[in-house]
Design a protein around this motif. Structure first.
Motif, short mmCIF file in Angstrom:
data_model
loop_
_atom_site.label_atom_id
_atom_site.label_comp_id
_atom_site.label_asym_id
_atom_site.label_seq_id
_atom_site.Cartn_x
_atom_site.Cartn_y
_atom_site.Cartn_z
N UNK A 30 0.84 -1.20 0.00
CA UNK A 30 0.00 0.00 0.00
C UNK A 30 0.87 1.25 0.00
N UNK A 31 1.96 1.23 0.79
CA UNK A 31 2.85 2.40 0.82
C UNK A 31 3.62 2.53 -0.49
N UNK A 32 4.01 1.40 -1.09
CA UNK A 32 4.70 1.43 -2.38
C UNK A 32 3.79 1.98 -3.47
N UNK A 37 3.30 6.76 -7.42
CA UNK A 37 2.47 7.69 -8.20
C UNK A 37 3.36 8.73 -8.89
N UNK A 38 3.15 8.89 -10.20
CA UNK A 38 3.94 9.85 -10.97
C UNK A 38 5.26 9.29 -11.45
N UNK A 98 8.73 -6.06 5.31
CA UNK A 98 8.36 -5.51 6.61
C UNK A 98 8.81 -4.05 6.72
N UNK A 99 8.51 -3.27 5.66
CA UNK A 99 8.86 -1.85 5.63
C UNK A 99 7.65 -1.02 5.21
N UNK A 100 7.71 0.26 5.53
CA UNK A 100 6.72 1.24 5.05
C UNK A 100 7.51 2.44 4.55
N UNK A 102 7.79 6.37 2.84
CA UNK A 102 7.06 7.63 2.76
C UNK A 102 6.54 7.84 1.34
N UNK A 103 5.52 8.68 1.22
CA UNK A 103 4.87 8.87 -0.07
C UNK A 103 5.81 9.44 -1.13
N UNK A 104 6.83 10.20 -0.73
CA UNK A 104 7.75 10.78 -1.71
C UNK A 104 9.14 10.15 -1.66
N UNK A 105 9.25 9.00 -1.02
CA UNK A 105 10.56 8.36 -0.88
C UNK A 105 11.19 8.06 -2.23
N UNK A 106 10.44 7.44 -3.13
CA UNK A 106 11.01 7.04 -4.42
C UNK A 106 11.40 8.25 -5.27
N UNK A 107 10.55 9.26 -5.30
CA UNK A 107 10.85 10.44 -6.13
C UNK A 107 12.08 11.16 -5.60
N UNK A 108 12.23 11.29 -4.30
CA UNK A 108 13.41 11.95 -3.74
C UNK A 108 14.69 11.15 -4.03
#
Length: 661
Positions: A30-32, A37-38, A98-100, A102-108
């Protein structure tokens, strides 16, 4: 040499290896999904033959995920390589289930890698389930001396020393970007061209060490590894393995030995191997001792305090009241036989009443002492006259055992030790943060579990002035609400709150000694973790009542008692029961633990309920039903049996089957 013959039509390929952690995987995905997105990307889940329903969950809730379902547990390295070989992303991310994020983790992270062409790999800041920084977010190369400092605890004694803290690079600030030697396998972002040059994960490593090996080869290929703390992830740690186990010690340190032989010179490898083998035995011994002491320290405390007090009472009573100050009870048999037997009976009955179930509670221990005293009085009546000492010793012993068990457990509670609970402290008081629909759903989910919440308060996820009816306040007021309502756990509804804000609040409030959980959208699980050293806690709709420690013990005691008395009194029971010869044979089967008297109904197909494992039963809940049931009905009976288990149910089923004519 180019390993991949693929078109780079994706920016990011995320690879997750799963093994029997369905609920954690669901929350992770769900977090991934939000973080993707984008971003033009793809997500792979490689399942290593899980039996917990992970594949069904993936098909139902994450149809966009590309699934590789292995028929065996092929290990972490091989499973990752399976997905990497068919992935098409410019960047490849290895992510633990077993991780969560942040919503902008990948983009950063992608932006950083794009702007740093020298970066071959990148790791991020990791926090545990209480919002506390995980030092393995940044690591140094485990040279022989670095390993020596870690194995013997010098890195803990000097956590910020450039010499002693190289394993976790404790001298580097946790909030600054820095070059590091080793990336953590929980979040390992790599440039595809880097993997082309240095190769994939070494499949010699089954579990542990492969992240160290690959990180080192990235630097050998001329790239840099970066620690990037400008985004964070939650890492619950240890869901697939128990890090205090001897098996973990053996696997982890053997992996270090493989790494040393592969990358260090022969002389350094021999030195490293010496340290590693010494560490294996040393840490294995510590792990065994830790496990042993964790199980026996409370019973051992009760034995020492119980016998010491009872021996002193016996001597004083005998010396002053029975022998008028000129002698006391004989050492043999009272002090060497009778008193130890009394103590063992009290401890045994306290065990069967739950006095040694964690968390330790006073009523169960004291109740066990009372039952033990009744048994001791019965035994006393059967003893020969020569072994009859004053009954008042049994009375004094009862009072002393109950008192010392109460005091020792109260002391554990006062010291706030994790294994102790007392009174209302044992009850959980929840704060659920989210909008109306989600908080209602989570509240109902909590009530359907076995935790029996003492209080559930609702908090709005925004800091606006308009607070809905029945809400205690908004998220900005939580610190005050915690103190006023004595909150012990906070649950975030991830549908209404970004993962970045969740982690922000966990870090901000962690000093309050709270526990945190996250309720993913559209799921029957609430997930969290108490500390860096504990397994993640999981609240789900409860069908595991049968698998609690007290009920497992009661079920086994019921099986043993019925079998034992059935054999001893078989000649009398044969007049009343159906098929006495078969009953006698079943008694031996159950006594020797091949069967239980009552088990699940056998079904043709897997019902997907993932019921707790118990022994096959002589009888089952469907045995007392006159008509033939289909698989669906049997599955429902199995769920109800597991969820609502009591010994009385077993007795009722057994009695009705034995008395059938």
């Amino acid at each position: 040499m180019r390993i991949f013959a693929v078109l780079k039509d994706m920016k990011l390929s995320v690879v997750i290896v799963n093994y029997n952690v369905e609920h954690f995987l669901e929350q992770c995905l769900y977090s991934v999904r939000r973080a993707m997105q984008g971003i033009e990307g793809e997500v792979f889940v490689v399942d290593n033959n899980s039996v917990d329903g992970s594949l069904k969950m993936l098909a139902a809730k994450f149809p966009e995920v590309k699934v590789i379902a292995n028929k065996d547990n092929v290990g972490f390295a091989k499973a990752n390589n399976q997905a990497i070989r068919i992935s098409t992303g410019e960047y490849v991310l290895l992510l633990n289930p077993d991780t969560v994020v942040e919503d902008d983790t990948f983009s950063k992270c992608i932006a950083f890698m794009d702007s740093h062409p020298d970066a071959g790999g990148l790791g991020v800041k990791m926090v545990d389930g209480k919002g506390q920084f995980l030092p393995e977010s940044k690591r140094g190369l485990p040279t022989p001396m670095t390993a020596f400092y870690k194995i013997f605890g010098l890195s803990k004694l000097f956590p910020h020393s450039k010499r002693f803290s190289k394993y976790h690079l404790g001298y580097l600030p946790e909030n600054e970007v820095n070059e590091v030697d080793i990336l953590a396998g929980a979040y390992m972002l790599m440039r595809r061209e880097t993997l082309d040059k240095c190769g994939l994960l070494d499949e010699t490593f089954f579990m542990y060490g492969e992240d160290i090996d690959l990180s080192y080869r990235i630097t050998l290929a001329g790239y840099k590894n970066y620690y990037f703390p400008e985004t964070r992830i939650i890492h619950y740690k240890g869901e697939s393995t128990k890090k205090t186990s001897v098996n973990y010690v053996l696997v982890f340190y053997k992996a270090m030995e493989i790494f040393a032989k592969k990358h260090f010179g022969q002389k350094r490898a021999r030195l490293f191997s010496f340290f590693i083998n010494f560490a294996i035995y040393f840490r294995a011994f510590l792990a065994l001792m830790s496990q042993f002491l964790g199980k026996v320290y409370m019973p051992l405390t009760d034995v020492v305090l119980g016998y010491s007090g009872l021996a002193a009472i016996s001597y004083i009573w005998g010396h002053y009241m029975i022998y008028d100050g000129v002698g006391s009870y004989p050492i043999t048999p009272l002090f060497t036989i009778i008193l130890p037997i009394y103590i063992l009976i009290w401890l045994a009955t306290a065990y069967f009443t739950g006095g040694y179930d964690k968390p330790y509670r006073i009523p169960q221990a004291a109740g066990g002492v009372m039952i033990g005293s009744v048994l001791i009085l019965m035994l006393y009546a059967l003893l020969p006259e020569s072994l009859h000492f004053s009954r008042i010793l049994i009375l004094f012993g009862t009072v002393w055992m109950a008192l010392q068990m109460t005091l020792s457990r109260t002391l554990g509670y006062i010291l706030k030790l994790s294994d102790f609970q007392y009174g209302k402290n044992a009850k959980k008081r929840f704060l659920v943060i989210g909008n109306f629909d989600e908080t209602q759903r989570v509240g109902q989910l909590l009530k359907s579990t076995s935790i029996k919440p003492d209080f559930i308060g609702l908090v709005a996820p925004n800091s606006g002035k308009d607070i809905p009816e029945h809400y205690l306040g908004n998220i900005a007021q939580v610190p005050d609400i915690i103190g006023i309502y004595k909150i012990t756990e906070i649950i975030f509804c991830s549908k209404d709150i970004t993962h970045q804000e969740i982690i922000d609040k966990m870090v901000e409030w962690h000093a309050s000694n709270l526990d945190y959980k996250i309720a993913p959208v559209d799921t029957l699980s609430i997930i969290g973790s108490n500390s860096i050293n504990t397994r993640g806690d999981l609240y789900t709709v409860d069908i595991r009542t049968i698998n609690t420690v007290p009920n497992r013990r009661k079920k086994r005691l019921f099986d043993f008692s019925i079998s034992f008395f059935g054999i001893v009194f078989w000649i009398f029971m044969a007049w009343f029961i159906k098929n006495p010869v078969k009953f006698l044979g079943n008694c031996f089967k159950v006594l020797f633990r091949k069967y239980s008297w009552v088990g699940y109904c056998p079904t043709e197909a897997n019902d997907g309920q993932r019921l707790p494992e118990i022994k096959k039963g002589i009888y089952n809940p469907a045995s007392i039903v006159s008509s033939e049931l289909d698989d669906e009905a049997k599955s429902r009976l199995n769920v109800m049996y597991a969820r609502d288990y009591t010994v009385l149910k077993d007795f009722n089923i057994l009695f009705r089957m034995l008395m059938k004519r």
